[in-house]
Scaffold this motif. Structure first.
Motif, PDB file in Angstrom:
ATOM      1  N   ILE A  19       5.658  -0.379   2.168  1.00 13.23           N
ATOM      2  CA  ILE A  19       5.308   1.025   2.394  1.00 13.23           C
ATOM      3  C   ILE A  19       4.071   1.200   3.279  1.00 13.23           C
ATOM      4  O   ILE A  19       3.614   2.309   3.492  1.00 13.23           O
ATOM      5  CB  ILE A  19       5.129   1.792   1.056  1.00 13.23           C
ATOM      6  CG1 ILE A  19       4.171   1.050   0.125  1.00 13.23           C
ATOM      7  CG2 ILE A  19       6.480   2.006   0.382  1.00 13.23           C
ATOM      8  CD1 ILE A  19       3.874   1.801  -1.178  1.00 13.23           C
ATOM      9  N   ASN A  20       3.528   0.112   3.768  1.00 10.60           N
ATOM     10  CA  ASN A  20       2.499   0.218   4.801  1.00 10.60           C
ATOM     11  C   ASN A  20       2.650  -0.995   5.725  1.00 10.60           C
ATOM     12  O   ASN A  20       3.285  -1.989   5.353  1.00 10.60           O
ATOM     13  CB  ASN A  20       1.095   0.360   4.169  1.00 10.60           C
ATOM     14  CG  ASN A  20       0.580  -0.919   3.547  1.00 10.60           C
ATOM     15  OD1 ASN A  20       0.553  -1.965   4.197  1.00 10.60           O
ATOM     16  ND2 ASN A  20       0.182  -0.857   2.278  1.00 10.60           N
ATOM     17  N   ASP A  63       2.514  -2.242  -7.384  1.00  9.25           N
ATOM     18  CA  ASP A  63       1.286  -1.827  -6.669  1.00  9.25           C
ATOM     19  C   ASP A  63       0.231  -1.255  -7.615  1.00  9.25           C
ATOM     20  O   ASP A  63      -0.740  -0.649  -7.166  1.00  9.25           O
ATOM     21  CB  ASP A  63       1.636  -0.747  -5.631  1.00  9.25           C
ATOM     22  CG  ASP A  63       2.356  -1.290  -4.413  1.00  9.25           C
ATOM     23  OD1 ASP A  63       1.715  -2.014  -3.631  1.00  9.25           O
ATOM     24  OD2 ASP A  63       3.565  -1.008  -4.256  1.00  9.25           O
ATOM     25  N   PHE A  66      -3.694  -1.076  -7.549  1.00  9.26           N
ATOM     26  CA  PHE A  66      -4.445  -0.137  -6.696  1.00  9.26           C
ATOM     27  C   PHE A  66      -4.604   1.202  -7.421  1.00  9.26           C
ATOM     28  O   PHE A  66      -3.959   2.200  -7.085  1.00  9.26           O
ATOM     29  CB  PHE A  66      -3.725   0.033  -5.358  1.00  9.26           C
ATOM     30  CG  PHE A  66      -3.550  -1.273  -4.615  1.00  9.26           C
ATOM     31  CD1 PHE A  66      -4.661  -1.972  -4.144  1.00  9.26           C
ATOM     32  CD2 PHE A  66      -2.291  -1.818  -4.406  1.00  9.26           C
ATOM     33  CE1 PHE A  66      -4.517  -3.182  -3.472  1.00  9.26           C
ATOM     34  CE2 PHE A  66      -2.135  -3.026  -3.736  1.00  9.26           C
ATOM     35  CZ  PHE A  66      -3.243  -3.708  -3.271  1.00  9.26           C
ATOM     36  N   ASN A  69      -5.124   5.213  -6.012  1.00  9.34           N
ATOM     37  CA  ASN A  69      -4.126   6.173  -5.537  1.00  9.34           C
ATOM     38  C   ASN A  69      -3.571   7.078  -6.635  1.00  9.34           C
ATOM     39  O   ASN A  69      -2.823   8.009  -6.347  1.00  9.34           O
ATOM     40  CB  ASN A  69      -2.974   5.441  -4.847  1.00  9.34           C
ATOM     41  CG  ASN A  69      -3.444   4.689  -3.628  1.00  9.34           C
ATOM     42  OD1 ASN A  69      -3.450   3.459  -3.619  1.00  9.34           O
ATOM     43  ND2 ASN A  69      -3.894   5.394  -2.613  1.00  9.34           N
ATOM     44  N   ARG A  87       6.062   4.095  -5.703  1.00 14.51           N
ATOM     45  CA  ARG A  87       4.921   4.005  -6.617  1.00 14.51           C
ATOM     46  C   ARG A  87       4.884   5.115  -7.659  1.00 14.51           C
ATOM     47  O   ARG A  87       3.928   5.201  -8.445  1.00 14.51           O
ATOM     48  CB  ARG A  87       3.604   3.974  -5.807  1.00 14.51           C
ATOM     49  CG  ARG A  87       3.494   2.752  -4.910  1.00 14.51           C
ATOM     50  CD  ARG A  87       2.094   2.606  -4.323  1.00 14.51           C
ATOM     51  NE  ARG A  87       1.066   2.498  -5.351  1.00 14.51           N
ATOM     52  CZ  ARG A  87      -0.241   2.514  -5.102  1.00 14.51           C
ATOM     53  NH1 ARG A  87      -0.663   2.649  -3.865  1.00 14.51           N
ATOM     54  NH2 ARG A  87      -1.114   2.407  -6.074  1.00 14.51           N
ATOM     55  N   GLY A 116      -7.566   7.543  -2.648  1.00 16.07           N
ATOM     56  CA  GLY A 116      -7.337   6.834  -1.386  1.00 16.07           C
ATOM     57  C   GLY A 116      -7.560   7.744  -0.190  1.00 16.07           C
ATOM     58  O   GLY A 116      -8.003   7.305   0.871  1.00 16.07           O
ATOM     59  N   ARG A 133      -0.384   9.662   4.027  1.00 17.27           N
ATOM     60  CA  ARG A 133       0.110   9.720   2.655  1.00 17.27           C
ATOM     61  C   ARG A 133      -0.188  11.050   1.962  1.00 17.27           C
ATOM     62  O   ARG A 133       0.254  11.275   0.842  1.00 17.27           O
ATOM     63  CB  ARG A 133      -0.529   8.607   1.817  1.00 17.27           C
ATOM     64  CG  ARG A 133      -0.151   7.202   2.243  1.00 17.27           C
ATOM     65  CD  ARG A 133       1.112   6.765   1.533  1.00 17.27           C
ATOM     66  NE  ARG A 133       1.444   5.392   1.864  1.00 17.27           N
ATOM     67  CZ  ARG A 133       1.144   4.338   1.110  1.00 17.27           C
ATOM     68  NH1 ARG A 133       0.509   4.509  -0.027  1.00 17.27           N
ATOM     69  NH2 ARG A 133       1.484   3.122   1.486  1.00 17.27           N
ATOM     70  N   TYR A 161      -3.343   4.084   6.608  1.00 14.82           N
ATOM     71  CA  TYR A 161      -2.458   4.995   5.865  1.00 14.82           C
ATOM     72  C   TYR A 161      -3.224   5.764   4.790  1.00 14.82           C
ATOM     73  O   TYR A 161      -2.712   6.756   4.270  1.00 14.82           O
ATOM     74  CB  TYR A 161      -1.292   4.203   5.229  1.00 14.82           C
ATOM     75  CG  TYR A 161      -1.761   3.159   4.261  1.00 14.82           C
ATOM     76  CD1 TYR A 161      -1.983   3.479   2.929  1.00 14.82           C
ATOM     77  CD2 TYR A 161      -2.066   1.878   4.700  1.00 14.82           C
ATOM     78  CE1 TYR A 161      -2.497   2.540   2.057  1.00 14.82           C
ATOM     79  CE2 TYR A 161      -2.562   0.936   3.841  1.00 14.82           C
ATOM     80  CZ  TYR A 161      -2.774   1.273   2.514  1.00 14.82           C
ATOM     81  OH  TYR A 161      -3.296   0.351   1.659  1.00 14.82           O
ATOM     82  N   ASP A 164      -9.490   5.728   2.831  1.00 15.58           N
ATOM     83  CA  ASP A 164     -10.451   4.730   2.343  1.00 15.58           C
ATOM     84  C   ASP A 164     -10.385   3.408   3.104  1.00 15.58           C
ATOM     85  O   ASP A 164     -11.084   2.453   2.771  1.00 15.58           O
ATOM     86  CB  ASP A 164     -10.356   4.539   0.821  1.00 15.58           C
ATOM     87  CG  ASP A 164      -9.059   3.885   0.362  1.00 15.58           C
ATOM     88  OD1 ASP A 164      -8.232   3.484   1.199  1.00 15.58           O
ATOM     89  OD2 ASP A 164      -8.882   3.776  -0.871  1.00 15.58           O
ATOM     90  N   LEU A 165      -9.532   3.343   4.135  1.00 11.17           N
ATOM     91  CA  LEU A 165      -9.538   2.194   5.046  1.00 11.17           C
ATOM     92  C   LEU A 165     -10.344   2.506   6.307  1.00 11.17           C
ATOM     93  O   LEU A 165     -10.691   1.608   7.064  1.00 11.17           O
ATOM     94  CB  LEU A 165      -8.104   1.827   5.437  1.00 11.17           C
ATOM     95  CG  LEU A 165      -7.159   1.552   4.270  1.00 11.17           C
ATOM     96  CD1 LEU A 165      -5.722   1.432   4.765  1.00 11.17           C
ATOM     97  CD2 LEU A 165      -7.570   0.298   3.520  1.00 11.17           C
ATOM     98  N   SER A 254      -0.957  -6.711   0.554  1.00  9.34           N
ATOM     99  CA  SER A 254      -0.342  -5.438   0.190  1.00  9.34           C
ATOM    100  C   SER A 254      -1.053  -4.272   0.896  1.00  9.34           C
ATOM    101  O   SER A 254      -0.780  -3.113   0.620  1.00  9.34           O
ATOM    102  CB  SER A 254      -0.406  -5.259  -1.333  1.00  9.34           C
ATOM    103  OG  SER A 254       0.372  -4.164  -1.730  1.00  9.34           O
ATOM    104  N   GLY A 255      -1.976  -4.624   1.793  1.00 13.22           N
ATOM    105  CA  GLY A 255      -2.682  -3.583   2.537  1.00 13.22           C
ATOM    106  C   GLY A 255      -3.847  -2.987   1.765  1.00 13.22           C
ATOM    107  O   GLY A 255      -4.248  -1.855   2.043  1.00 13.22           O
ATOM    108  N   GLY A 256      -4.388  -3.727   0.812  1.00 17.27           N
ATOM    109  CA  GLY A 256      -5.468  -3.180  -0.011  1.00 17.27           C
ATOM    110  C   GLY A 256      -6.721  -4.040  -0.009  1.00 17.27           C
ATOM    111  O   GLY A 256      -6.728  -5.160   0.509  1.00 17.27           O
ATOM    112  N   CYS A 260      -9.587   0.233  -3.112  1.00 17.51           N
ATOM    113  CA  CYS A 260      -8.252   0.628  -3.621  1.00 17.51           C
ATOM    114  C   CYS A 260      -8.049   0.251  -5.075  1.00 17.51           C
ATOM    115  O   CYS A 260      -7.207   0.850  -5.744  1.00 17.51           O
ATOM    116  CB  CYS A 260      -7.142  -0.061  -2.861  1.00 17.51           C
ATOM    117  SG  CYS A 260      -7.237  -0.138  -1.117  1.00 17.51           S
TER     118      CYS A 260
HETATM  119  N1  ARG Z   1       0.437  -1.476  -1.249  1.00 17.79           N
HETATM  120  C1  ARG Z   1      -0.299  -0.323  -1.605  1.00 17.79           C
HETATM  121  C2  ARG Z   1       0.315   0.911  -0.963  1.00 17.79           C
HETATM  122  O1  ARG Z   1       0.744   0.812   0.168  1.00 17.79           O
HETATM  123  C3  ARG Z   1      -1.742  -0.451  -1.239  1.00 17.79           C
HETATM  124  C4  ARG Z   1      -2.555   0.739  -1.666  1.00 17.79           C
HETATM  125  C5  ARG Z   1      -4.014   0.610  -1.313  1.00 17.79           C
HETATM  126  N2  ARG Z   1      -4.754   1.737  -1.729  1.00 17.79           N
HETATM  127  C6  ARG Z   1      -5.710   2.381  -1.032  1.00 17.79           C
HETATM  128  N3  ARG Z   1      -6.408   3.260  -1.658  1.00 17.79           N
HETATM  129  N4  ARG Z   1      -5.912   2.156   0.237  1.00 17.79           N
HETATM  130  O2  ARG Z   1       0.363   1.961  -1.546  1.00 17.79           O
END
Ligand code: ARG
Length: 278
Positions: A19-20, A63, A66, A69, A87, A116, A133, A161, A164-165, A254-256, A260
């Motif tokens: 999903i990311n 997931d 994390f 979210n 999720r 997030g 998102r 996405y 918080d990144l 997982s992109g976190g 997260c």
């Molecule tokens: N795999 C998770 C997703 O895509 C990672 C979430 C990370 N959370 C965040 N707050 N950046 O939902």
């Protein structure tokens, strides 16, 4: 603030739905390493004097590590996350957990990535992401329900996405690190305008932001962040902050990263707006 956190665990952590853009089913986290990595994050929070609460992960929620979210919490109120379908199953666990602690959690009417995409600064200001998102129509709900002044910030690429990144709150009263390239031009102007209200800004290059440099937990004294981002780590140390750098290579699959995995529980309500006071 950011001294009372809700974490889960990495017991059921895996890459299932991509999903990311960071997720690749062919590149699964190593279970023991992921658990060790997550426990080290929890230990770092505790060492920084933060109170950490636990919500055990559910087997059907890959997931759930994390927690950020799942909601945005302020005082004794919360707005729950409304994540992608993959999720959705996490939310009921969080809703129950919050309710058992007297926090009234409301479901939003539109897609919302929880904390997030929602970062409080300067007390009553909420840096609120949209475009990936989170549906911007949820912003008035956050403003009304949690009494925040919303500053909408659009992240332009699926690599970012969640806000918080792209933005890391180092000290909620004073200092924010951010990657300007991750936001559209009107959003950049809105961030820069906050300097007029006393917020200091530190810029981070896209390369470091893409190594999750900004996905940090900062309480104004200690910054807990990913290893491998020497530019930001050095900058923050030169400003007198204590910086703990941790391995996040398993979570990164997982992109976190650090932020997260920790839902903040101690954002203070605007004085006089707690339910008890109402
Ligand atoms: N795999 C998770 C997703 O895509 C990672 C979430 C990370 N959370 C965040 N707050 N950046 O939902």
């Amino acid at each position: 603030m950011h001294q009372h956190l809700l974490v889960s665990d990495a017991d059921h952590f895996r890459v299932e739905d991509e999903i990311n853009p960071w997720m690749d089913r062919a590149d699964q986290p190593e279970p023991a390493a992921a658990r060790t990595e997550h426990e080290a994050l929890v230990a770092a929070h505790a060492a920084a004097g933060r109170a950490v609460e636990r919500l055990p992960s559910a087997p059907d929620c890959p997931d759930m590590v994390f927690t950020a979210n799942a909601a945005l919490v302020r005082g004794d109120r919360a707005v729950l996350g409304r994540p992608p379908a993959a999720r959705e199953g996490e939310i009921v666990h969080h809703r129950t957990w919050l309710r058992e602690r007297g926090i009234v959690a409301e479901e939003p009417p539109y897609a919302f990535s929880g904390q997030g995409d929602a970062l409080p600064v300067l007390g009553d200001v909420l840096l609120a992401g949209y475009g990936q998102r989170t549906d911007a129509r949820v912003h008035p709900v956050l403003a009304e329900r949690l009494d925040y002044e919303v500053v909408p910030l659009r992240t332009t690429s699926p690599a970012f996405y969640d806000l918080d990144l792209a933005v890391g709150v180092v000290d909620p009263d004073r200092l924010v690190a951010w990657c300007p390239e991750a936001l559209d031009e009107p959003s950049r102007r809105r961030v820069r305008a906050l300097r007029g209200r006393g917020l200091e800004l530190v810029e981070v290059a896209a390369g470091e932001a893409e190594r999750f440099a900004l996905n940090l937990v900062g309480d104004g004294t200690t910054v807990t962040m990913s290893r491998g981002c020497p530019g930001l780590a050095g900058d923050l140390r030169s400003r007198g902050l204590v910086v703990h750098e941790l391995d996040t290579g398993q979570l990164a699959k997982s992109g976190g990263g650090v932020r997260c995995t920790a839902l903040t529980l101690d954002a203070p309500a605007r004085p006089g707006t707690d339910r008890e006071a109402a």
